[in-house]
Design an enzyme around this catalytic site. Structure first.
Site, PDB file in Angstrom:
ATOM      1  N   GLU A  51       0.772  -1.134   0.122  1.00 16.66           N
ATOM      2  CA  GLU A  51      -0.050   0.000  -0.062  1.00 16.66           C
ATOM      3  C   GLU A  51       0.788   1.163   0.244  1.00 16.66           C
ATOM      4  O   GLU A  51       1.636   1.204   0.894  1.00 16.66           O
ATOM      5  CB  GLU A  51      -0.791   0.044   1.282  1.00 16.66           C
ATOM      6  CG  GLU A  51      -2.061   0.875   1.240  1.00 16.66           C
ATOM      7  CD  GLU A  51      -2.743   0.996   2.608  1.00 16.66           C
ATOM      8  OE1 GLU A  51      -2.577  -0.190   3.352  1.00 16.66           O
ATOM      9  OE2 GLU A  51      -3.387   1.942   2.902  1.00 16.66           O
ATOM     10  N   ASP A  62      -5.663   9.434   9.600  1.00 19.83           N
ATOM     11  CA  ASP A  62      -4.128   8.973  10.019  1.00 19.83           C
ATOM     12  C   ASP A  62      -3.889   9.322  11.617  1.00 19.83           C
ATOM     13  O   ASP A  62      -4.123  10.613  12.004  1.00 19.83           O
ATOM     14  CB  ASP A  62      -3.140   9.763   9.068  1.00 19.83           C
ATOM     15  CG  ASP A  62      -3.313   9.283   7.506  1.00 19.83           C
ATOM     16  OD1 ASP A  62      -3.986   8.631   7.321  1.00 19.83           O
ATOM     17  OD2 ASP A  62      -2.431   9.875   6.957  1.00 19.83           O
TER      18      ASP A  62
END
Ligand SMILES: O=P(O)(O)OC[C@@H](O)[C@@H](O)c1c[nH]c2ccccc12
Length: 257
Positions: A51, A62
């Protein structure tokens, strides 16, 4: 069937644990130039797919480790265009999956983005701020390509929603293991594996668990319920701190579970 799913299903049929490390593109000592060798390093040590994160100024999902990596990458001058140009030079047998917030793609031009990816090893997209209801902004451009859209299924997705997301999955199912942002060192809820096993039961496509995976014990735990794991913060932090031997060992061991 799109090649991301085929590739993972082949590994699954061989009894392998699917292992998808996440890296932040451009967060390398030598900036974006370091991306190809980081991909090679992960591939050589047992990654099933990789990824590749695109740095963004407002990364709402995040946690601190990935957010800091994004800040470093942006400081290095990384742009989506530079990432794509660099990925065009990458030769690898394993599929890459781009993880990006929608804004950089929108700014780049959605159709142009998809077209430019055709000359790279990118075989999948994870777009955390594009819910199923808005997928038609990009999905039509992907129809005749070998690029899969990977759905995120969260703990709060109700069964009808899960079924809808799982239905027609072109790559794999990203099963989010916590309510919250990315990051290692967290407590999982007690019935997590039951939840994951139910999801795996309704999904034909491989199911991978992600968020907080940072030890061999985690991989062993999730392997009891699903086909594999996605590992972000642990990898990003380790690479940043130069702990390549530790990361290599973790990947090799995990892929043998
Ligand atoms: O860092 P973790 O907790 O190992 O989780 C994976 C994660 O970092 C990666 O898949 C990812 C990075 N940013 C994201 C945003 C949304 C969903 C997933 C992600």
């Amino acid at each position: 069937m799109k090649s991301l799913r085929q590739h993972l299903e082949n590994l699954k049929a061989d009894g392998k644990t699917l292992l998808v490390p996440y890296i932040m593109a451009g967060d390398h000592a030598d900036g974006i130039a370091g991306l190809p060798k980081t991909i090679d390093f992960l591939a050589e040590n047992g990654a099933s797919a990789i990824e590749v994160g695109i740095p963004f100024s407002d990364p709402v999902a995040d946690g601190p480790v990935i957010e800091l990596a994004g800040i470093r990458s942006l400081k290095n001058g990384t742009t989506l265009r530079k990432v794509i140009d660099t990925l065009k030079t990458v030769k690898t047998d394993i599929p890459l999956v781009i993880m990006s917030y929608f804004n950089p793609i929108y700014k780049y031009g959605i159709e142009q983005f998809v077209n430019d990816l055709k000359a790279t090893p990118v075989k999948g997209l994870i777009l955390p701020d594009v819910p199923r209801e808005h997928e038609n902004m990009i999905a039509p451009f992907l129809t005749n390509t070998d690029i899969a859209l990977v759905p995120l299924v969260t703990l709060t997705s109700i069964p009808e929603r899960q079924a809808e997301l799982v239905n027609g999955a072109e790559g794999f199912i990203y099963a989010v293991t916590v309510n919250g942002v990315t990051g290692a060192d967290r407590d999982y809820r007690a019935d997590l594996n039951q939840h994951l096993a139910k999801l795996a039961e309704i999904s034909d496509a491989p199911v991978l668990a992600g968020f907080g995976v940072s030890s061999i014990a985690h991989v062993e735990k999730f392997r009891q319920a699903v086909d594999g794991v996605i590992v972000g913060s642990y990898i990003v932090k380790g690479l940043h701190e130069g702990k390549t031997a530790e990361i290599a060992e973790f990947l090799q061991k995990s892929s043998q579970i």
